[in-house]
Scaffold this motif. Structure first.
Motif: not given
Length: 118
Positions: A6-30
């Protein structure tokens, strides 16, 4: 070693936005649903959202409906969680989860911290 990252986390103020990503490494998603969960300090891990392989079905916790959107790019082997209108109560470690058998989520990432300040 096969894993979810996972990546993309962080500190943001209320009302803000973030986009998280989840990459499969060494495998593919089922070819089952992939999900996001979160765990706030002192609380149990809770379901946030899931998406089917075909992207035709998505499910959301009531607490995030209308604010979060889950998506996936199977060609990139990545799942996303777009979060808008963030609230302090969204503060948690967010985890991506996959399943080998379709019965339970048994493959987990290490998590990414999301902190929403008021």
């Amino acid at each position: 070693q096969a894993q979810l990252v996972e990546s993309g986390g962080g500190l943001v103020q209320a009302g803000g936005s973030l986009r998280l990503s989840c990459a499969a490494s060494g495998r593919t998603f089922s070819r089952y649903n992939v999900a996001w969960f979160r765990q706030a300090p002192g609380k149990d891990r809770e379901f946030v959202a899931s998406i089917s392989w075909s992207r035709s079905s998505t499910f959301y916790a009531d607490s995030v409906k209308g604010r979060f959107t889950i998506s996936r790019d199977n060609a990139k082997n990545t799942v996303y969680l777009q979060m808008h209108s963030l609230k302090p109560e969204d503060t948690a470690v967010y985890y991506c989860a996959d399943t080998v058998t379709g019965d339970e989520y048994d493959i987990w990432g290490q998590g990414t911290q999301v902190t929403v300040s008021s």
